[in-house]
Enzyme design. Structure first.
Site, short mmCIF file in Angstrom:
data_model
loop_
_atom_site.label_atom_id
_atom_site.label_comp_id
_atom_site.label_asym_id
_atom_site.label_seq_id
_atom_site.Cartn_x
_atom_site.Cartn_y
_atom_site.Cartn_z
N HIS A 532 13.77 99.19 -28.64
CA HIS A 532 13.41 97.99 -29.40
C HIS A 532 12.97 96.87 -28.47
O HIS A 532 11.79 96.50 -28.43
CB HIS A 532 14.59 97.56 -30.27
CG HIS A 532 14.29 96.38 -31.13
ND1 HIS A 532 15.27 95.55 -31.63
CD2 HIS A 532 13.12 95.87 -31.59
CE1 HIS A 532 14.72 94.60 -32.36
NE2 HIS A 532 13.41 94.76 -32.34
N HIS A 537 9.06 94.39 -27.75
CA HIS A 537 9.03 92.94 -27.47
C HIS A 537 8.55 92.63 -26.05
O HIS A 537 7.61 91.87 -25.84
CB HIS A 537 10.42 92.35 -27.67
CG HIS A 537 10.83 92.21 -29.09
ND1 HIS A 537 10.76 91.02 -29.77
CD2 HIS A 537 11.31 93.12 -29.98
CE1 HIS A 537 11.17 91.19 -31.01
NE2 HIS A 537 11.52 92.46 -31.17
N HIS A 723 7.17 98.97 -33.70
CA HIS A 723 8.22 97.97 -33.88
C HIS A 723 8.87 98.10 -35.24
O HIS A 723 10.09 97.99 -35.37
CB HIS A 723 7.67 96.56 -33.69
CG HIS A 723 8.72 95.50 -33.87
ND1 HIS A 723 8.84 94.77 -35.03
CD2 HIS A 723 9.73 95.08 -33.07
CE1 HIS A 723 9.86 93.94 -34.93
NE2 HIS A 723 10.42 94.10 -33.75
N ASN A 727 12.89 98.65 -35.90
CA ASN A 727 13.52 97.38 -36.24
C ASN A 727 14.07 97.33 -37.66
O ASN A 727 15.22 96.96 -37.86
CB ASN A 727 12.53 96.22 -36.07
CG ASN A 727 13.18 94.87 -36.33
OD1 ASN A 727 13.96 94.38 -35.53
ND2 ASN A 727 12.87 94.27 -37.47
N ILE A 871 9.73 89.30 -35.60
CA ILE A 871 11.16 89.07 -35.79
C ILE A 871 11.94 90.02 -34.88
O ILE A 871 11.40 91.05 -34.47
CB ILE A 871 11.57 89.27 -37.25
CG1 ILE A 871 12.96 88.70 -37.52
CG2 ILE A 871 11.49 90.73 -37.65
CD1 ILE A 871 13.30 88.56 -38.97
#
Length: 871
Positions: A532, A537, A723, A727, A871
């Protein structure tokens, strides 16, 4: 004489063209500022102070001020001044407020504006804007109507505009036209280059809130040695020991005790245009997470105690069924905060209650089954780590000179008791054995982790059999700890391993349940820190920075990629403040504690950009082989592999869209090589953004159309579908902490010990004494519930937040084709989920695999692919 025409008011050769300016005032609930307070009372005071400050000034008062305080000057894209640059028109102020403009979104205001115009000015393709107010506003768009011999011109702005004194040069915006650098109209060349120079800055100074400067730095702001020596953390990036992607440079001062580290801040700089400027509840998100970290969790820890354990499985389910009773004084400190009341949905005076995660909505015990344990490796929240086992026994890639022999101790005999008549060799030959292998990721850190008072763990290897019905059956779990030796007795010289086989009763049954928990703890930590955080990110931020510094908004590749960067830098900045920082939420609730992010640096050493493409990833893990006759060029080793089956369709749709789009602007490889902005973008993304891996031979050279299509497709895939896959299942699977514990606190008790007897007499207590505590579960649960939600104005794959994102009708048509293809994929996924023969689509927990359905509603939906890591 004055008269009227279709284009407005005119006088002889001069006439006026009408424009519409859409903007939003600064968020009246400036949660970013409020949340920086360190006390509940301060937060409450700040919140209600902000509310009182904006009363009477947000709507009527603000719009009246806007009309007198915002000025624009048009810039011609076809007519030049005496120096070869586009002509600049006269300063013009906003006029009439238009509160009922069609398509005007909530919190947006629209204004008329009239520009003097004559034929010698040519076609306006840019404009300057000045803000004479002391407060910033968010400029959404500008539309010019009925330009003679041209028609309507759209400017999609989406930018914060501060008082003009904050800028060395006036803010400029460009039309939605598309130009490769070499085809830029001569009148716009200066302005195009000047804007990129502004965005790059000069690499010096501390960044201020109003800045729009994109630059690179290492992760040297996670620790705070000036506060406590225990909060010191290694610098990630810039060294062979700790390689890492780059983050945005802030220019803050260095800590006193470590001159190479930056002082952390509660308001980390992010280029202003990257800060949530839309209706998304991201200010709410920011306030919620900061408040959790700074206010609520310390109070919970005080009330519950750090080491408080669940008493039973029913006690763990009480988070969702009966709620958790908290002291009255705690509730009284939290309840005045409207945001936190929504976050925690308090029911009654002393109860904290969460929505039930999907994994226990149908069955309370399905999570304990071996089938569900195996299914979640290919349809859970971390479905892209499992590999096909092609060598036996499993091997280690750790350097023997540093770690000794780390070869697995699992034997063929131990597996063949459950191989349904096959030998290990036959199973490997038939591609029926798979492994979830976290041995190498955890072994180098286990001495440190197990040296902590609060963490005790194993490095795990889990072997599984692909059964004839398509499900995965776990055969064995190897639990390993470092074997220490050497002159000082602290060098890893090998591994002490224990192989646990499936069992259902007695101490062996409890040990098997614990073995699965140890494997899941490894998986939970690897998921959050690597699958993740690191692989989506962190690796994405360098591409965001490189794009903004090198690709003009007029560049077609900027328009292709920009939606997939929305909010990413801001959410990453927030993570560095409250989630992955020293003493932050991750360190409070995950096994590696202060070594958490450091461990992700070790994994980054082996990150390979081309392998992020889904087909390449599947082939690398042995889950697929190349097959030109298959629809997507690969054939899966597990036919019912929900992440791969759905993901390959999404990947193919993305790549087809990118291919269609790129072909509109590049006719040959030579045009790719000659694109100066494109070459600068890629060079910087590789050599500065991913500097620690810049010498790797696998980087695409950006010399061909294939390089451009593949690289752009990978960036979009990471930001959107990858993602989403890792997520939005966090709360549905991990919200029930017994299913996905994030911490293990003791090793398996030794035979004949008092604790060992408990494995037989009270299996639930033995399990709960081993895994995540109540406080840690509360931390984890609260955060992943926030992070698993969609905002009300999320923009999903195949959508754009502005229909006028480009003036190129060909691109618009290609994008519509992309959206239609995604709608067809969504229908097929929903149909597959109804097929009873595909057992991995639901499993014992009866959870349909939905995270790769492209669209979603607002909230905790367990589906939807946003365009970006928002997010």
């Amino acid at each position: 004489m004055f008269g009227l025409s279709r284009t407005g008011i005119f006088n002889n050769n001069t006439q006026k063209i009408k424009g519409t300016v859409v903007l939003m005032s600064k968020n009246v609930l400036d949660f970013n500022a409020i949340a920086s307070t360190t006390s509940v009372a301060g937060a409450v005071s700040g919140l209600f102070g902000a509310l009182s400050d904006v009363a009477g000034s947000v709507v009527d008062g603000a719009t009246a001020i806007f009309s007198r305080s915002i000025a624009l000057k048009l810039i011609s894209g076809t007519k030049t001044d005496g120096e070869g640059n586009g002509k600049v028109g006269k300063k013009t102020f906003l006029q009439k407020h238009l509160p009922t403009l069609p398509n005007l979104r909530a919190k947006q205001d629209a204004f008329d504006i009239y520009f003097e115009y004559d034929a010698d000015f040519g076609i306006p393709e840019a404009f300057y804007i000045k803000n004479y107010m002391q407060v910033e506003f968010f400029l959404v768009s500008v539309t010019l109507e009925d330009i003679p011999n041209h028609g309507t011109i759209h400017f999609v702005c989406n930018s914060w505009v501060y008082n003009y004194k904050n800028y060395q040069k006036d803010r400029i915006f460009f039309t939605n036209e598309v130009y490769l650098p070499g085809a830029t109209p001569a009148a716009l060349v200066k302005y195009r280059n000047e804007e990129l120079e502004n965005l790059r800055g000069d690499g010096t100074g501390k960044r201020k809130e109003a800045d729009r400067i994109y630059d690179y730095d290492v992760y040297n702001d996670l620790g705070n040695p000036d506060d406590k020596s225990s909060l010191a953390r290694p610098i990630l990036g810039g060294s062979a020991q700790y390689p890492y992607p780059r983050r945005c440079r802030t220019g803050r001062r260095n800590t006193k005790k470590d001159p190479n580290s930056e002082v952390p801040s509660s308001s980390t700089y992010v280029p202003r245009d990257e800060i949530f400027g839309h209706l998304k509840s991201s200010d709410f998100l920011t306030f919620g997470i900061k408040s959790l970290s700074q206010i609520v969790l310390p109070l919970f820890q005080s009330a519950l105690g750090f080491n408080a354990e669940f008493h039973s499985f029913d006690d763990a389910r009480a988070f969702f069924e009966g709620g958790i009773y908290l002291p009255t004084n705690l509730i009284s400190q939290i309840s005045p905060l409207p945001v936190l009341k929504e976050l925690f949905r308090t029911d009654g005076e002393q109860v904290l209650k969460f929505p039930p995660p999907q994994v226990i909505q149908v069955s309370k015990s399905a999570w304990m089954t071996d089938e569900e344990f195996g299914r979640e490796m290919i349809a859970g929240v971390n479905p892209n780590v499992i590999k096909c086992l092609d060598v036996f026994p499993p091997q280690s890639s750790l350097d023997p000179s540093e770690f000794g022999d780390q070869t697995s101790t699992i034997t063929k005999e131990s597996l063949e008791t459950n191989l349904e008549g096959l030998t290990v060799d036959q199973a490997i030959e038939g591609n029926k054995l798979f492994i979830l292998d976290y041995h190498d990721a955890f072994m180098p850190y286990l001495t440190k982790i197990n040296g902590l008072e609060v963490s005790k763990a194993y490095a795990t290897r889990t072997i599984l059999l692909l059964k004839n019905d398509g499900t995965l059956k776990p055969l064995a779990i190897e639990l390993s700890v470092p074997r220490l030796g050497g002159p000082a007795g602290n060098k890893i010289v090998g591994a002490d391993s224990r192989v646990v086989l499936p069992a259902k009763e007695g101490a062996e049954g409890t040990i098997w349940l614990l073995a699965k928990a140890y494997a899941i703890v490894n998986d939970s930590c690897y998921h959050q820190l690597m699958s993740h955080w690191l692989n989506t990110h962190a690796v994405m931020e360098p591409f965001v920075i490189a794009t903004k510094r090198n690709l003009s908004v007029l560049h077609p590749i900027h328009k292709l990629l920009e939606p997939h960067y929305r909010d990413t830098m801001n959410i990453n900045g927030l993570a560095r403040q409250s989630l992955i920082n020293a003493g932050g939420i991750i360190e409070k609730s995950f096994l590696p504690r202060k070594f958490s992010v450091e461990m992700s640096s070790a994994v980054y050493k082996d990150w390979v950009f081309p392998d992020q493409a889904l087909p390449a990833d599947l082939i690398k893990r042995g889950l697929a082989v190349e097959d030109p006759s298959s629809p997507y060029g690969v054939r899966l080793m597990i036919d019912d592999y929900p992440y791969a089956v759905d993901g390959l369709e999404i990947w193919d749709a993305i790549k087809t869209w990118v291919q269609d789009y790129v072909s509109l602007y590049y006719a040959s490889d030579d045009e790719v090589r000659k694109d100066s902005e494109l070459q600068a973008w890629w060079k910087e993304a590789v050599e500065r953004g991913h500097e620690d891996l810049k010498d790797k031979p696998w980087w695409p050279k950006m010399q061909t159309l294939d390089d451009l299509v593949q690289s752009s497709s990978i960036i979009i895939w990471i930001a959107s579908a990858l993602h989403a896959a890792v997520n939005f299942g966090q709360y549905p699977y991990g919200g029930f902490i017994l299913n996905r514990p994030t911490v293990s606190r003791r090793l398996i008790p030794e035979p004949e010990s008092k604790d060992y007897q408990e494995l037989v007499t009270n299996p639930q207590k033995a399990y709960l004494r081993t895994i995540t505590t109540k406080f840690e579960a509360l931390v984890d649960l609260t955060v992943i519930e926030i992070l698993s939600r969609h905002a009300s104005d999320e923009v999903y794959l195949g959508q754009r937040d502005n229909p006028n994102w480009t003036s190129d009708s060909r691109a618009i048509q290609a994008f519509k084709k992309f959206g239609s293809k995604l709608a067809e994929i969504e229908a097929r996924i929903e149909q597959r989920n109804k097929e009873p023969s595909l057992r991995n689509r639901k499993g014992p927990a009866q959870m349909e695999y939905t995270v790769l359905l492209p669209t979603s509603e607002e909230g905790l939906t367990f589906r939807g692919i946003p365009n970006s890591i928002s997010i």
